[in-house]
Write a protein that holds these residues in place. Structure first.
Motif, PDB file in Angstrom:
ATOM      1  N   SER A 216      81.232 -50.704  43.818  1.00 21.14           N
ATOM      2  CA  SER A 216      80.346 -51.304  44.819  1.00 21.14           C
ATOM      3  C   SER A 216      79.620 -52.509  44.219  1.00 21.14           C
ATOM      4  CB  SER A 216      79.336 -50.250  45.279  1.00 21.14           C
ATOM      5  OG  SER A 216      78.277 -50.882  45.954  1.00 21.14           O
ATOM      6  N   THR A 218      76.834 -53.544  44.660  1.00 21.01           N
ATOM      7  CA  THR A 218      75.419 -53.281  44.375  1.00 21.01           C
ATOM      8  C   THR A 218      75.237 -52.426  43.122  1.00 21.01           C
ATOM      9  OG1 THR A 218      75.459 -51.314  45.767  1.00 21.01           O
ATOM     10  CG2 THR A 218      74.841 -53.387  46.823  1.00 21.01           C
ATOM     11  N   LYS A 261      80.411 -47.439  56.391  1.00 21.41           N
ATOM     12  CA  LYS A 261      80.567 -48.840  56.775  1.00 21.41           C
ATOM     13  C   LYS A 261      80.891 -49.762  55.600  1.00 21.41           C
ATOM     14  CE  LYS A 261      77.381 -48.503  60.680  1.00 21.41           C
ATOM     15  NZ  LYS A 261      75.980 -48.727  61.110  1.00 21.41           N
ATOM     16  N   GLU A 262      80.299 -49.480  54.445  1.00 25.88           N
ATOM     17  CA  GLU A 262      80.461 -50.390  53.302  1.00 25.88           C
ATOM     18  C   GLU A 262      81.915 -50.483  52.854  1.00 25.88           C
ATOM     19  OE1 GLU A 262      78.261 -48.002  53.525  1.00 25.88           O
ATOM     20  OE2 GLU A 262      76.378 -49.115  53.687  1.00 25.88           O
ATOM     21  N   THR A 263      82.685 -49.417  53.048  1.00 30.85           N
ATOM     22  CA  THR A 263      84.058 -49.406  52.535  1.00 30.85           C
ATOM     23  C   THR A 263      85.099 -49.426  53.661  1.00 30.85           C
ATOM     24  OG1 THR A 263      84.057 -46.977  52.470  1.00 30.85           O
ATOM     25  CG2 THR A 263      83.376 -48.129  50.463  1.00 30.85           C
ATOM     26  N   TYR A 264      84.648 -49.634  54.899  1.00 29.42           N
ATOM     27  CA  TYR A 264      85.576 -49.580  56.039  1.00 29.42           C
ATOM     28  C   TYR A 264      86.691 -50.626  55.911  1.00 29.42           C
ATOM     29  CZ  TYR A 264      87.275 -49.777  60.852  1.00 29.42           C
ATOM     30  OH  TYR A 264      88.077 -49.765  61.957  1.00 29.42           O
TER      31      TYR A 264
END
Lengths: 368, 368
Positions: A216, A218, A261-264
């Motif tokens: 990620s 972040t 959502k972050e990895t969709y």
């Protein structure tokens, strides 16, 4: 025990205990258990300090039953199919103190809402790491070696047919392990957490030389850990890279990242077009990370060699019309990554321990 | 080139060379190649010092064609289906100097007869070790984790059906890897040669704690090697045992021994009845070592958990009536243990090197 429970605590051998704790009966917290937990059930049934309501059938818990029975409950033990949302919390009322899910994933639980209502949430990480890493390696081998097609051929009698001509390159696929004449392999990980690292450990004896991964944006790089892993496994390279390099350089690419959502659809047509034509994609984390239509196209048009999936977006509604089911180079199993007797018992035990900890204000072994 | 060949050596670019070597044409030895060897073929076709006769079709070589074309040949490159017996040698005549098989097995070759007629024999060990060890591990995982049934269910649309009820122990099987609450595993090897040891190496990251094996009674124990392996892999036990202990103690039992009379049906009903009810049997060596009927009974009556087979006695004539094809707990693939592009190219190259060495009285990289 309330109505709806499968077992009774008031067997003759419990008579004395029952009388001792009878003055507590008014304050025994009610807990709803959404699935029979097999050999772990005695950990719940043997307790005198809780009032158990158990979904009585050996299939998924019905929503209407759950909404009815959760009224006034202090705790609920759920699994992935049970949505823990405002509807459920409203049905439970203010008595609800803890939700314990028997899963490592928690996308079915509305975490901000839980925080707002001060309801504790337990889950079951760690205990399923080894089982999922096992099946991750298995799917990499199956997808590379055409073993879905090969298995179906034998089961359908095709081995015996005259057109099964053995020739030197029949059923050949790319080899996971290195050989003297083919001495380098790069494995890539989309997500580099516990399961990814357990998978990497299993890949080392195959002669893997390069490991790259994407985390990620972040998250902070962990240079010391990476250096230690590279030394431990005697790798030429262990490096955090961007998604572009991950796609371009991996011989086998493992998707092992949380959903949401972050990895969709991180693995979409653009990503797949960058991959090597002899590469293999394995997804044992969450179906939503991979665009199924793009993957089916990639397999059909030979952008990549094969795919091994334990998870698919939209599961379990995966029919024979699904584009990936129709692809011979796609090996699929129905989300059974953690399905071993040892691990499921450990998960059930952990979920019960979380539930009990949350009920009585104690420690939860794995709290979100 | 004789008639029957697929490719021509007399392309324009070879004109000068052809004229240079034309005076040798009368003494160029004839070699018969029983299958097109794909990307390895240039190693043969580019040579000016041999006369190649190549089976022209992409399927098994017909016996009649072989018997006709081998007349006067100095060498022949065969595969497992080609029986090299008195009939074939008589058809070839006294010119035959070398038989090269593209296989690690050599039960199709009458070795005493070859010795009597002073015909050299080459084979291809070593180069397929890693590929077979890969598929051996894969079959152990598939058989334990019910992945034949799970794969078929998804491919047949069963994931989407209402009766696919996820419950905590659906599709569970025994776990190959160890866990904190289940910290010991014993793997057993019937035969402990190169492929068995390469398989053991792959099992180490799964947390395997005990390794036992049985070797041919005529072989000498190798205590130093065993002590070194036990230390290298940090095993509690690495021990040569008798077949009785092997059957009783193995969680996963790998059959990795040559075929032939000495090992015929070692794994029979008596052996299988001693095995653990949660154990898995894997055979990636020769079908004749395992009694198929006894194994089918063992699976049906749950003497053992599952089986993973790359080889079956009587293959390839394995129809849907075969007792093992009918067993859901039996995962089978059609003898594709060495079927990777890398390994098959290495095997073809080795077979060609053996052939050339034998033809010209030179060294053969792997001679029997």
């Amino acid at each position: 025990m309330s109505s709806g429970s499968m077992a009774s605590l008031s067997s003759p051998s419990h008579t004395r205990l029952t009388s001792i704790v009878s003055h507590l009966s008014d304050v025994r917290p009610k807990v709803v258990i959404c699935r029979h937990l097999g050999p772990a059930m005695p950990l719940l049934l043997d307790r005198k300090d809780i009032d158990i309501v158990l979904w009585p059938e050996d299939r998924g818990c019905e929503r209407a039953w759950l909404l009815e029975n959760i009224k006034g409950a202090a705790g609920v033990l759920v699994l992935l199919p049970e949505r823990v949302n405002e509807e459920l919390l409203d049905a439970a009322g203010p008595s609800l103190r803890v939700v314990s899910t028997m899963s490592v994933g928690y996308e079915h639980i509305d975490l901000p809402l839980m925080a707002k209502r001060k309801i504790r949430v337990g889950y079951t990480p760690d205990v399923l790491t080894e089982a999922v890493a096992d099946i991750t390696l298995m799917l990499a081998l199956m997808a590379g070696r055409n073993d879905g097609v090969a298995y179906s051929l034998v089961k359908n009698g095709g081995w015996a047919k005259p057109n099964f001509g053995w020739s030197p390159f029949t059923f050949c696929g790319p080899q996971l392990s290195t050989t003297a004449s083919s001495p380098a392999r790069t494995v890539g990980f989309l997500g580099f957490g516990r399961i990814a690292q357990a998978t990497l450990a299993r890949l080392v004896p195959f002669g893997i030389t390069h490991c790259i991964y994407t985390s990620s944006p972040t998250s902070r790089p962990d240079v010391a850990r990476d250096a230690a892993l590279q030394t431990k496994y005697n790798l030429k390279v262990l490096e955090r890279v961007d998604a572009d390099r991950l796609a371009r350089e991996s011989d086998v690419l493992f998707v092992l990242t949380p959903g949401g959502k972050e990895t969709y659809h991180i693995v979409d047509a653009t990503f797949l077009r960058k991959m090597k034509p002899m590469s293999v994609l394995v997804n044992t984390s969450r179906g939503s990370v991979v665009d199924s239509d793009a993957l089916a196209t990639a397999l059909r048009e030979k952008w990549i060699w094969g795919a091994g999936l334990d998870v698919v977006e939209g599961e379990p509604a995966i029919t024979t019309d699904h584009p990936l089911v129709k692809e011979p180079q796609c090996v699929m199993v129905p989300h059974i990554g953690s399905a071993t007797f040892q691990t499921r018992l450990d998960m059930a035990t952990r979920a019960i321990d979380n539930l009990i900890g949350g009920l009585f204000g104690g420690e939860m072994p794995a709290e979100l």
